[in-house]
Motif scaffolding. Structure first.
Motif, PDB file in Angstrom:
ATOM      1  N   VAL A  19     -75.153 -20.391 -27.021  1.00  0.00           N
ATOM      2  CA  VAL A  19     -76.001 -21.381 -27.687  1.00  0.00           C
ATOM      3  C   VAL A  19     -75.359 -22.773 -27.680  1.00  0.00           C
ATOM      4  CG1 VAL A  19     -77.336 -19.891 -29.189  1.00  0.00           C
ATOM      5  CG2 VAL A  19     -75.030 -20.548 -29.850  1.00  0.00           C
ATOM      6  N   SER A  20     -76.208 -23.767 -27.525  1.00  0.00           N
ATOM      7  CA  SER A  20     -75.754 -25.154 -27.572  1.00  0.00           C
ATOM      8  C   SER A  20     -76.914 -26.018 -28.042  1.00  0.00           C
ATOM      9  CB  SER A  20     -75.265 -25.615 -26.198  1.00  0.00           C
ATOM     10  OG  SER A  20     -76.328 -25.579 -25.265  1.00  0.00           O
ATOM     11  N   CYS A  21     -76.626 -27.276 -28.290  1.00  0.00           N
ATOM     12  CA  CYS A  21     -77.675 -28.224 -28.656  1.00  0.00           C
ATOM     13  C   CYS A  21     -77.933 -29.148 -27.483  1.00  0.00           C
ATOM     14  CB  CYS A  21     -77.248 -29.046 -29.875  1.00  0.00           C
ATOM     15  SG  CYS A  21     -77.019 -28.057 -31.353  1.00  0.00           S
ATOM     16  N   GLU A  22     -79.185 -29.365 -27.184  1.00  0.00           N
ATOM     17  CA  GLU A  22     -79.532 -30.171 -26.018  1.00  0.00           C
ATOM     18  C   GLU A  22     -80.515 -31.272 -26.380  1.00  0.00           C
ATOM     19  OE1 GLU A  22     -80.904 -27.736 -22.828  1.00  0.00           O
ATOM     20  OE2 GLU A  22     -79.244 -26.321 -23.029  1.00  0.00           O
ATOM     21  N   GLY A  23     -80.112 -32.490 -26.102  1.00  0.00           N
ATOM     22  CA  GLY A  23     -81.041 -33.613 -26.168  1.00  0.00           C
ATOM     23  C   GLY A  23     -81.584 -33.950 -27.531  1.00  0.00           C
ATOM     24  N   ASP A  24     -82.438 -34.913 -27.540  1.00  0.00           N
ATOM     25  CA  ASP A  24     -82.965 -35.485 -28.766  1.00  0.00           C
ATOM     26  C   ASP A  24     -83.739 -34.476 -29.614  1.00  0.00           C
ATOM     27  OD1 ASP A  24     -83.734 -37.691 -30.500  1.00  0.00           O
ATOM     28  OD2 ASP A  24     -85.737 -37.340 -29.678  1.00  0.00           O
ATOM     29  N   SER A  25     -84.445 -33.567 -28.977  1.00  0.00           N
ATOM     30  CA  SER A  25     -85.283 -32.650 -29.742  1.00  0.00           C
ATOM     31  C   SER A  25     -84.538 -31.390 -30.153  1.00  0.00           C
ATOM     32  CB  SER A  25     -86.506 -32.263 -28.910  1.00  0.00           C
ATOM     33  OG  SER A  25     -86.098 -31.549 -27.770  1.00  0.00           O
ATOM     34  N   CYS A  26     -83.238 -31.373 -29.947  1.00  0.00           N
ATOM     35  CA  CYS A  26     -82.495 -30.142 -30.188  1.00  0.00           C
ATOM     36  C   CYS A  26     -81.270 -30.372 -31.039  1.00  0.00           C
ATOM     37  CB  CYS A  26     -82.113 -29.474 -28.876  1.00  0.00           C
ATOM     38  SG  CYS A  26     -81.485 -27.806 -29.070  1.00  0.00           S
ATOM     39  N   ALA A  27     -81.378 -31.251 -32.047  1.00  0.00           N
ATOM     40  CA  ALA A  27     -80.272 -31.380 -32.982  1.00  0.00           C
ATOM     41  C   ALA A  27     -80.072 -30.043 -33.687  1.00  0.00           C
ATOM     42  CB  ALA A  27     -80.549 -32.474 -33.997  1.00  0.00           C
ATOM     43  N   ILE A  28     -81.154 -29.317 -33.815  1.00  0.00           N
ATOM     44  CA  ILE A  28     -81.106 -27.936 -34.288  1.00  0.00           C
ATOM     45  C   ILE A  28     -81.751 -27.097 -33.204  1.00  0.00           C
ATOM     46  CG2 ILE A  28     -81.959 -26.298 -35.994  1.00  0.00           C
ATOM     47  CD1 ILE A  28     -79.924 -28.176 -37.159  1.00  0.00           C
ATOM     48  N   PRO A  29     -81.074 -26.033 -32.732  1.00  0.00           N
ATOM     49  CA  PRO A  29     -81.646 -25.249 -31.649  1.00  0.00           C
ATOM     50  C   PRO A  29     -82.911 -24.521 -32.067  1.00  0.00           C
ATOM     51  CG  PRO A  29     -79.748 -24.168 -32.566  1.00  0.00           C
ATOM     52  CD  PRO A  29     -79.810 -25.508 -33.215  1.00  0.00           C
ATOM     53  N   LEU A  31     -85.684 -21.632 -32.717  1.00  0.00           N
ATOM     54  CA  LEU A  31     -85.578 -20.304 -33.312  1.00  0.00           C
ATOM     55  C   LEU A  31     -85.423 -19.240 -32.228  1.00  0.00           C
ATOM     56  CD1 LEU A  31     -85.650 -18.562 -35.818  1.00  0.00           C
ATOM     57  CD2 LEU A  31     -88.136 -18.537 -35.666  1.00  0.00           C
TER      58      LEU A  31
END
Lengths: 46, 226
Positions: A19-29, A31
Motif C-alpha cells: 500500500v502507498s499513497c498516490e497523487g492528489d486524490s490519494c492522501a488517504i488510500p 477502501l
C-alpha cells in the motif's frame, strides 16, 4: 528537469502490491486498496 | 567495499502509509542488522520531499473527514470507514493514529524543515517528530510557528528555524527532491531507493524490508569477492 534518457533506472524489489499513497486524490488510500492489503496480510498469516 | 547501504526515502508528512512504512522499514532494518551480526553494514537513511496534495490550504477549519468529504467529494461514511482501516493497520505497527484531532494542512513548510534538519544532522529525529505530531498528537505541521516549536523539541534553534522557513531557504531543495522523484518515476509514497539502484514501493512488511536489505548486501558482498 532531466529528459527520459537521463532517468536513473531502478530495479524494483519487494512486493508489488504494497500500500502507498498516490497523487492528489490519494492522501488517504481507497477502501479497496486497504481492504485488499488487510485480506492479503490475513491470508499470509501476518 | 563500502560498509554501508544507503536508503533514500520519498515520503510526505500527510501520508498515513509513509509513517507505517517508516516503522516497518525500521523494524526490518533492525532484523537485518541482527541477522547479519558483526558484519552488518551501516544502513544510512535520507528522507526526501514528496507532496501528495500541494493545493491543500495551510489552515482548514474541520477534521479529516470534513476535508476529504468537501475537497475530494467523498461520502463521509466512506471516509470514516477508510480512516478506521488505516488506524487499525497503524495500530498493528505500533502507531496510535488519531484522525479525530488531526489538523489537515499543507506540508511544503514541513518539508523545508526536514531539509533544514538534514543540514544539521537532525533529519531522522525531525521526521519522526513531525509524523508523530501530525498523526498521533493533533499538532499543526503547516504553520511556521508550530513547526519551529516542533523543531526546538528535537534540539534545533527555534529562532533560526523561523528565519529559514519564513525566507523559504530550503524550498529549492524540496523542488529538487520532487524533480528527482519524477525522474525515478515515483508515483506513490513511501518509496525507497536502495544504493541508487533498487526501488521498493509502498509500506512493505518488515520481513520484506529485511529480505531486500539481505539481498542487496549479499549481491554487494558477492561482487566484491569476485
Amino acid at each position: 528537469m532531466s529528459d527520459e534518457s537521463s532517468r536513473p533506472r531502478l530495479t524494483l524489489l519487494g512486493e508489488t502490491d504494497a500500500v502507498s499513497c498516490e497523487g492528489d486524490s490519494c492522501a488517504i488510500p481507497s477502501l479497496a486498496v486497504v481492504t485488499a492489503a488487510v485480506e492479503k496480510a490475513f491470508r499470509s498469516g501476518r | 567495499m563500502s560498509e554501508s547501504i544507503k536508503i533514500d526515502i520519498w515520503s510526505d508528512i500527510a501520508c498515513p502509509w509513509c509513517y507505517i512504512g517508516k516503522r516497518k522499514f525500521e523494524t526490518g532494518a533492525a532484523a537485518f542488522a541482527e541477522q547479519s551480526g558483526d558484519g552488518a553494514p551501516d544502513v544510512i537513511v535520507e528522507y526526501h520531499s514528496y507532496e501528495l496534495s500541494p493545493d491543500t490550504p495551510v489552515d482548514f477549519d474541520g477534521d479529516e473527514i470534513d476535508f476529504l468529504a468537501t475537497h475530494k467529494g467523498m461520502p463521509a461514511e466512506q471516509v470514516r470507514g477508510m480512516l478506521e482501516h488505516v488506524t487499525g493497520v497503524a495500530k498493528a505497527a505500533g502507531l496510535d493514529y488519531n484522525f479525530d484531532i488531526l489538523k489537515h494542512t499543507n506540508t511544503v513548510k514541513a518539508h523545508q524543515l526536514l531539509h533544514y534538519a538534514k543540514a544539521r544532522g537532525k533529519q531522522i529525529e525531525a521526521t519522526e517528530r513531525l509524523l508523530a505530531a501530525y498523526f498521533t498528537e493533533g499538532r499543526h505541521v503547516g504553520r511556521v510557528e508550530d513547526l519551529a516549536d516542533l523543531a526546538a523539541e528535537v534540539g534545533l534553534d527555534r529562532a533560526d528555524v523561523l528565519r529559514s522557513l519564513q525566507s523559504d531557504e530550503f524550498l529549492s531543495d524540496v523542488r529538487a527532491d520532487q524533480a528527482l522523484a519524477q525522474e525515478y518515476g515515483v508515483q506513490g509514497v513511501p518509496f525507497f531507493v536502495i544504493d541508487g539502484k533498487y526501488g521498493v514501493s509502498g509500506a512493505q512488511e518488515a520481513a520484506t524490508f529485511a529480505q531486500v536489505l539481505e539481498q542487496v548486501w549479499a549481491e554487494r558482498t558477492e561482487a566484491a569477492t569476485v
